[in-house]
Design a protein around this motif. Structure first.
Motif, PDB file in Angstrom:
ATOM      1  N   THR A 164      34.254  72.697  -0.772  1.00 43.05           N
ATOM      2  CA  THR A 164      35.125  72.241   0.313  1.00 43.05           C
ATOM      3  C   THR A 164      36.552  72.729   0.104  1.00 43.05           C
ATOM      4  O   THR A 164      37.215  73.193   1.039  1.00 43.05           O
TER       5      THR A 164
ATOM      6  N   VAL B 234      36.798  76.564   0.791  1.00 41.71           N
ATOM      7  CA  VAL B 234      36.793  76.884   2.222  1.00 41.71           C
ATOM      8  C   VAL B 234      38.132  76.524   2.858  1.00 41.71           C
ATOM      9  O   VAL B 234      38.680  77.268   3.680  1.00 41.71           O
ATOM     10  N   ALA B 235      38.695  75.359   2.463  1.00 39.15           N
ATOM     11  CA  ALA B 235      39.973  74.936   3.028  1.00 39.15           C
ATOM     12  C   ALA B 235      41.103  75.889   2.653  1.00 39.15           C
ATOM     13  O   ALA B 235      42.045  76.093   3.427  1.00 39.15           O
ATOM     14  N   GLU B 236      41.039  76.478   1.455  1.00 38.89           N
ATOM     15  CA  GLU B 236      42.079  77.398   1.002  1.00 38.89           C
ATOM     16  C   GLU B 236      41.815  78.836   1.443  1.00 38.89           C
ATOM     17  O   GLU B 236      42.581  79.730   1.120  1.00 38.89           O
ATOM     18  N   GLY B 237      40.717  79.071   2.149  1.00 37.31           N
ATOM     19  CA  GLY B 237      40.415  80.413   2.630  1.00 37.31           C
ATOM     20  C   GLY B 237      39.811  81.320   1.588  1.00 37.31           C
ATOM     21  O   GLY B 237      39.729  82.533   1.787  1.00 37.31           O
ATOM     22  N   ARG B 238      39.372  80.735   0.456  1.00 35.81           N
ATOM     23  CA  ARG B 238      38.730  81.541  -0.576  1.00 35.81           C
ATOM     24  C   ARG B 238      37.238  81.660  -0.291  1.00 35.81           C
ATOM     25  O   ARG B 238      36.667  80.814   0.356  1.00 35.81           O
ATOM     26  N   ARG B 239      36.632  82.729  -0.791  1.00 36.29           N
ATOM     27  CA  ARG B 239      35.197  82.943  -0.584  1.00 36.29           C
ATOM     28  C   ARG B 239      34.417  82.001  -1.481  1.00 36.29           C
ATOM     29  O   ARG B 239      34.685  81.913  -2.682  1.00 36.29           O
TER      30      ARG B 239
ATOM     31  N   ARG C  43      27.212  82.932   2.078  1.00 40.82           N
ATOM     32  CA  ARG C  43      28.624  82.548   2.120  1.00 40.82           C
ATOM     33  C   ARG C  43      28.777  81.191   2.792  1.00 40.82           C
ATOM     34  O   ARG C  43      28.193  80.941   3.838  1.00 40.82           O
TER      35      ARG C  43
ATOM     36  N   LEU D 102      30.477  78.522   5.003  1.00 42.83           N
ATOM     37  CA  LEU D 102      31.407  78.515   6.133  1.00 42.83           C
ATOM     38  C   LEU D 102      32.076  77.161   6.309  1.00 42.83           C
ATOM     39  O   LEU D 102      33.242  77.072   6.664  1.00 42.83           O
ATOM     40  N   SER D 103      31.324  76.070   6.070  1.00 41.44           N
ATOM     41  CA  SER D 103      31.890  74.726   6.204  1.00 41.44           C
ATOM     42  C   SER D 103      31.029  73.762   5.414  1.00 41.44           C
ATOM     43  O   SER D 103      29.864  74.008   5.156  1.00 41.44           O
TER      44      SER D 103
END
Length: 234
Positions: free
Chosen positions: A23, A26-31, A52, A54-55
Motif C-alpha cells: 500500500t 503504491v501511494a508513493e508511486g513506486r513499483r 504489478r 495497482l491498488s
C-alpha cells in the motif's frame, strides 16, 4: 477477473505487513510486484508469474500480470511476495532404536502326572464359537465440492465491478454494476463492516463530485462576468 481457488496452504500468502508495504509503495508511486500462487491456463499464466500491484483495498489486491492487458482482482491469500515458495523443512530422522535385551531361556516344565483312567471317558471340550466378521466397505463420495466466490470492487471514481468464480471456472473479466445496486446489496446482506466500507468509498466520491461542481460553478460565474464586461464595450 475474480479471485482464484484458495489452496496451496503450504505456500505462504501475503501477510498484513506485506499488504502495508505494498500500500505504501503504491501511494508513493513506486513499483510493487507480487507473484501468483496458482497458474491461470486461460490467460497463459504459470504459477509464480509476476504481477504489478495497482491498488490495495483491505485484503483485495488489484494487479496487472506481465503479458496480460486486463487488471485482475485477487485476494491476499492468492498471492505471495516472493517468486519461489520456501523449501519444506527436512523431516526429522527417527531416533535409533535401543538394542533389545536378550531373552531369558524358558524354564523347563516338569512332566505332568497323568491320572489313571476310570471307566467312562471324559467329554471333549467344545471349540469356542467365532462370529464371522462383516466385510468392511469403504464409501467414496462421487460429488465434487464446488465453491462460489463473489468479489465486489469499487474505485475512487465511484465505479463498481463484480466478479464471480464457480469452482474452477474463471470469467474473462469483471462486470460493471451500478453504485445503487451495490449499496442495496450490502444493505440486504446485513454485514455492517462490508456496508461501512462501501459507504465510505461512495461518500468520498460524493464529496469529490461536490467539490468539482463548486469549482465549475465558480469558473462559470467568472466566465459570465467576463462576457458581461465584453458586451458592455460594444
Amino acid at each position: 477477473m475474480p479471485p482464484r481457488r484458495r489452496s496451496q496452504a503450504a505456500t505462504p500468502s501475503l501477510t498484513a505487513d506485506d499488504l502495508a508495504r505494498l500500500t505504501a509503495a503504491v501511494a508513493e508511486g513506486r513499483r510493487a510486484t507480487v507473484y501468483l500462487r496458482e497458474a491461470v491456463p486461460g490467460l497463459g499464466l504459470e504459477a509464480g508469474s509476476s504481477a504489478r500491484v495497482l491498488s490495495v483495498a483491505g485484503t483485495a489486491v488489484t494487479v496487472k500480470p506481465r503479458g496480460v492487458d486486463d487488471e485482475l482482482p485477487y485476494e491476499a491469500e492468492e498471492l505471495r511476495i516472493t517468486k519461489n515458495a520456501p523449501p519444506k523443512p527436512a523431516a526429522k530422522k527417527p531416533a535409533p532404536k535401543k538394542p533389545a535385551a536378550p531373552k531369558k531361556p524358558a524354564a523347563k516344565k516338569s512332566p505332568a502326572t497323568t491320572a489313571p483312567r476310570t471307566g467312562a471317558p471324559e467329554p471333549a471340550e467344545a471349540a469356542p464359537t467365532v462370529a464371522p466378521r462383516r466385510p468392511t466397505v469403504k464409501r467414496t463420495s462421487t460429488r465434487t465440492a464446488k465453491s462460489v466466490s463473489v468479489t465486489v470492487y469499487g474505485s475512487a471514481d465511484n465505479e463498481w465491478f463484480v466478479a464471480m468464480t464457480r469452482g474452477t471456472t474463471k470469467p474473462p473479466r469483471a462486470r460493471a454494476v451500478a453504485p445503487e445496486a451495490v449499496d442495496a446489496a450490502m444493505r440486504e446482506l446485513g454485514d455492517t463492516i462490508a456496508h461501512d466500507a462501501v459507504t465510505s468509498v461512495m461518500s468520498a466520491a460524493r464529496e469529490d463530485a461536490k467539490r468539482r461542481v463548486d469549482e465549475l460553478s465558480r469558473e462559470l460565474e467568472a466566465a459570465r462576468q467576463a462576457l458581461a464586461v465584453l458586451d458592455s464595450t460594444d
